[in-house]
Design an enzyme around this catalytic site. Structure first.
Site, short mmCIF file in Angstrom:
data_model
loop_
_atom_site.label_atom_id
_atom_site.label_comp_id
_atom_site.label_asym_id
_atom_site.label_seq_id
_atom_site.Cartn_x
_atom_site.Cartn_y
_atom_site.Cartn_z
CB SER A 1 -0.85 0.03 1.27
OG SER A 1 -1.42 1.31 1.46
CE1 TYR B 1 -4.22 -1.99 5.06
CE2 TYR B 1 -3.26 0.15 4.50
CZ TYR B 1 -3.85 -1.04 4.11
OH TYR B 1 -4.06 -1.29 2.77
P1 NAD Z 1 -11.94 -5.34 0.20
O1 NAD Z 1 -12.26 -5.25 1.65
O2 NAD Z 1 -12.92 -4.87 -0.79
O3 NAD Z 1 -11.52 -6.84 -0.17
C1 NAD Z 1 -10.67 -7.58 0.66
C2 NAD Z 1 -11.05 -9.04 0.54
O4 NAD Z 1 -10.19 -9.78 1.41
C3 NAD Z 1 -12.50 -9.30 1.00
O5 NAD Z 1 -13.17 -10.10 0.06
C4 NAD Z 1 -12.32 -10.00 2.33
O6 NAD Z 1 -13.37 -10.91 2.66
C5 NAD Z 1 -11.00 -10.72 2.11
N1 NAD Z 1 -10.38 -11.09 3.39
C6 NAD Z 1 -10.22 -10.31 4.48
N2 NAD Z 1 -9.69 -11.05 5.46
C7 NAD Z 1 -9.51 -12.31 4.98
C8 NAD Z 1 -9.01 -13.50 5.54
N3 NAD Z 1 -8.61 -13.58 6.81
N4 NAD Z 1 -8.96 -14.60 4.75
C9 NAD Z 1 -9.39 -14.54 3.46
N5 NAD Z 1 -9.90 -13.44 2.89
C10 NAD Z 1 -9.95 -12.34 3.65
O7 NAD Z 1 -10.55 -4.56 0.04
P2 NAD Z 1 -9.69 -4.16 -1.26
O8 NAD Z 1 -9.68 -2.69 -1.33
O9 NAD Z 1 -10.09 -4.96 -2.43
O10 NAD Z 1 -8.25 -4.59 -0.72
C11 NAD Z 1 -7.48 -5.64 -1.28
C12 NAD Z 1 -6.04 -5.45 -0.85
O11 NAD Z 1 -5.56 -4.20 -1.34
C13 NAD Z 1 -5.83 -5.42 0.65
O12 NAD Z 1 -4.64 -6.11 0.99
C14 NAD Z 1 -5.68 -3.94 0.95
O13 NAD Z 1 -4.95 -3.70 2.12
C15 NAD Z 1 -4.96 -3.50 -0.29
N6 NAD Z 1 -5.07 -2.06 -0.56
C16 NAD Z 1 -6.27 -1.48 -0.81
C17 NAD Z 1 -6.35 -0.13 -1.07
C18 NAD Z 1 -7.64 0.60 -1.35
O14 NAD Z 1 -7.63 1.84 -1.43
N7 NAD Z 1 -8.75 -0.10 -1.52
C19 NAD Z 1 -5.17 0.65 -1.05
C20 NAD Z 1 -3.95 0.02 -0.79
C21 NAD Z 1 -3.91 -1.34 -0.56
#
Ligand code: NAD
Length: 249
Positions: free
Chosen positions: A145, A159
């Protein structure tokens, strides 16, 4: 179905995408399947929607119920994929959580974020490692991230710490996997419109050089690139996908 363009042809390859039920993970699963990979979307949540979306575009996908904090569950998931397909080529460790928090927040939340965002990544890598080493082939992509580079806002210290650890893991695995044909790279997304960020206050678009929030699809493309033949001489790289918020690293 866009499979078959030489640069990103993943035909015959098998991929596991954690957190594949929605958001960035679902977009990655779809992108890899569009390029011809057989994709396993693993999640705590039901994966029916992404599996059927992939089927609609003519791709091959399977859903897996998986909690990445369950080490034995991760080992079982990888074992079942290898038993069914004979191989696992691509591992995308995308599952993560990002609860709002404070600098001196509560310890239960610290432990939970570290467990999912760091231990969950390691559990999946550990599960796939021996198989990838034995085949002298693997493409591992981790999801860090921009919070790693410049600290998070709204989120707790845990985080940013977890995503810094993911960046360090990327480099460690790249160094140690290289001699075994295993490449490890990461993406570091900026502000991406998903369920995770839906309750966060809207960012100032003026601070984003591209003047928009990213989409899950914006992240999936770079991940697919890192999984494919065009990235064959790249390892230990962290690609910023931030619309220009992070300009140097
Ligand atoms: P999201 O919450 O929409 O999706 C995350 C998915 O991970 C969900 O389907 C959730 O059920 C699953 N998950 C959570 N805990 C879990 C576990 N213990 N076992 C299996 N599955 C699990 O979030 P997103 O925005 O799609 O994020 C995806 C990745 O991208 C994450 O690692 C997040 O930290 C990273 N990220 C997101 C952003 C953003 O702005 N959305 C920015 C930087 C990094």
């Amino acid at each position: 179905m866009r499979a078959g363009t030489a640069a990103q042809d993943l035909t015959g390859q098998v991929a596991l995408v954690t957190g594949g039920a929605r958001g960035i993970g679902a977009a990655i699963a779809l992108a890899l399947a569009e390029s011809g990979a057989t994709v396993y979307a693993a999640d705590l949540l039901p994966t029916d929607e992404v599996v059927s979306e992939i089927a609609k575009v003519g791709g091959a996908a399977h859903g897996l119920a998986l909690d990445v904090t369950d080490r034995e569950g991760c080992a079982t998931a990888v074992r079942s994929i290898v038993e069914a397909q004979g191989r696992l080529d691509i591992l995308v460790c995308n599952a993560g959580i990002c609860p709002p928090g404070e600098v001196a927040g509560d310890w239960a939340q610290w432990d939970r974020v570290i467990d999912v965002n760091i231990n969950g990544v390691q559990s999946c890598i550990a599960a796939a490692w021996d198989h990838m080493v034995s085949r002298n082939y693997g493409r591992i992509v981790l999801v860090s991230s921009m919070a790693f580079y410049q600290g998070g806002v709204i989120v707790g210290t845990e985080y940013s710490a977890s995503k810094g650890a993911v960046a360090a893991m990327t480099r460690h695995i790249a160094r140690n996997g290289g001699p075994h044909g295993i490449l490890c790279n990461a993406v570091a997304p900026g502000v991406i419109a998903t369920e995770m960020t839906s309750s966060f206050s809207k960012p100032d678009l003026g601070a984003i050089p591209l003047r928009r929030i990213g989409t899950a699809h914006d992240v999936a493309g770079p991940v697919r690139f890192l999984c494919g033949p065009d990235a064959a001489y790249m390892t230990g790289t962290i690609l910023n996908v931030t619309g220009g918020i992070v300009l140097a690293a």
